[in-house]
Enzyme design. Structure first.
Site, mmCIF file in Angstrom:
data_model
loop_
_atom_site.group_PDB
_atom_site.id
_atom_site.type_symbol
_atom_site.label_atom_id
_atom_site.label_comp_id
_atom_site.label_asym_id
_atom_site.label_seq_id
_atom_site.Cartn_x
_atom_site.Cartn_y
_atom_site.Cartn_z
ATOM 1 N N ASP A 148 0.820 -1.212 0.000
ATOM 2 C CA ASP A 148 0.000 0.000 0.000
ATOM 3 C C ASP A 148 0.855 1.263 0.000
ATOM 4 O O ASP A 148 1.858 1.363 0.725
ATOM 5 C CB ASP A 148 -0.919 0.017 1.230
ATOM 6 C CG ASP A 148 -2.078 -0.962 1.107
ATOM 7 O OD1 ASP A 148 -2.404 -1.365 -0.034
ATOM 8 O OD2 ASP A 148 -2.651 -1.319 2.154
ATOM 9 N N ARG B 154 -10.931 -0.394 5.586
ATOM 10 C CA ARG B 154 -9.517 -0.431 5.960
ATOM 11 C C ARG B 154 -9.113 0.859 6.647
ATOM 12 O O ARG B 154 -9.488 1.945 6.227
ATOM 13 C CB ARG B 154 -8.649 -0.633 4.703
ATOM 14 C CG ARG B 154 -7.178 -0.868 5.010
ATOM 15 C CD ARG B 154 -6.352 -0.808 3.745
ATOM 16 N NE ARG B 154 -6.228 0.575 3.269
ATOM 17 C CZ ARG B 154 -5.903 0.907 2.019
ATOM 18 N NH1 ARG B 154 -5.698 -0.031 1.120
ATOM 19 N NH2 ARG B 154 -5.792 2.177 1.677
#
Length: 316
Positions: free
Chosen positions: A144, A307
């Site tokens: 990420d 998330r």
């Protein structure tokens, strides 16, 4: 009287035709599988049960309610488990969004991401889709936000709604990926730097008009190809197919060739763990040490995930 007969000479072995394995292919054979640094002995866990799901990465944590505050001792033991297993799974937590944020905040400041759909607060990213719906970060190995100067330290993901089958997620151990590179490749990339950019990954599902306004906020950045984990000291491969565009100082063709080889390391099954979700399950992963891959194999059924990411440090 003993008699001897002539032993026929062995037939000549015909020469083998020319053969070779194509350059830059994945090596098939035994793997080096070290879960922790060699100088770090295993210690038992005292405050929860750890159930390993793979050799070096991924463990289910049992006996905890993540909606309750963490003591300093419990937080420290969970952090040790995270460093040793890289991704932790907690079944059936059903956290509120506030509780999910509160749990993640035990590891630092929460990150925001204006490029992704928002949940009930700016710190929550919401993925709500069917396989036929709008595309997001599925079907690609990635770490990420490596396009940031300080990529996320980690992330806490909860599945709110899951399809009856499919929709699992895989994580890969990038320390194992580095350990198993040929020595000459490790020597080549130690000290090398690579460019990371948000545009390649997000252009898969955003238009140029949507992406252009963020170019000033997210300029391309350089990170080491091999980073040192700030807590364990282990070397880890730190390039990924979504955001890494080139290796600094190499001609384009040579950079592309080397990056293809390095990207392939995440694809090795021995470095991976796969998790099949149930609603209310939580995963907490070390974004510094892993890549992950969301599997889009659930046809038109709905999958909803939220998330929360934890801000990280500058890779070195």
């Amino acid at each position: 009287m003993t008699t001897f007969t002539d032993t026929p000479a062995p037939a000549p072995v015909p020469p083998l035709r020319p053969h070779r394995i194509p350059a830059d292919g994945l090596y098939e054979g035994p793997r080096i599988l070290r879960r922790t640094p060699e100088d770090r002995p295993d210690r038992p866990y005292e405050r929860f049960e750890v159930v390993p799901l793979a050799a070096t990465i991924g463990a289910e944590i049992r006996g905890l309610d993540l909606s309750r505050p963490l003591s300093a001792a419990l937080r420290a033991e969970l952090n040790r488990a995270l460093l040793e297993w890289k991704v932790l799974f907690f079944r059936g937590q059903h956290l509120t969004s506030a509780a999910q944020r509160q749990f993640a905040a035990n590891w630092g400041e929460l990150e925001t991401n204006p490029l992704l759909a928002r949940g009930d607060s700016k710190e929550v990213v919401r993925f709500d889709k069917t396989a036929a719906g709008a595309q997001t970060f599925e079907n690609v190995w990635h770490t990420d936000v490596t396009f940031r100067e300080r990529p996320a330290m980690g992330a806490v993901l909860q599945l709110r709604e899951v399809p009856e089958s499919g929709g699992g997620t895989l994580w890969a151990d990038m320390a194992a990926a580095y350990d198993n590179l040929p020595l000459e490749i490790r020597e080549w990339i130690d000290g090398a730097r690579a460019v990371h950019d948000y545009l390649p990954g997000f252009s898969r599902f955003f238009s140029a008009a949507q992406l252009a306004p963020f170019q000033g906020e997210f300029p391309a950045v350089e990170h080491p190809v091999v980073r040192r984990h700030p807590e364990t000291g282990r070397r880890m491969l730190f390039v990924n197919a979504s955001f890494t565009t080139r290796i600094v100082g190499l001609p384009e063709a040579e950079s592309d060739r080397l990056l293809r080889l390095l990207f392939q390391q995440a694809h090795v099954p021995e470095f991976q763990v796969r998790f099949q979700w149930r609603a209310g399950d939580v995963a907490f992963w070390d974004n510094r040490a892993t890549q992950h891959y969301a599997v889009c194999d659930y046809e038109t059924r709905r999958r909803v995930a939220e998330r929360v990411a934890i801000a990280g440090d500058r890779p070195y």
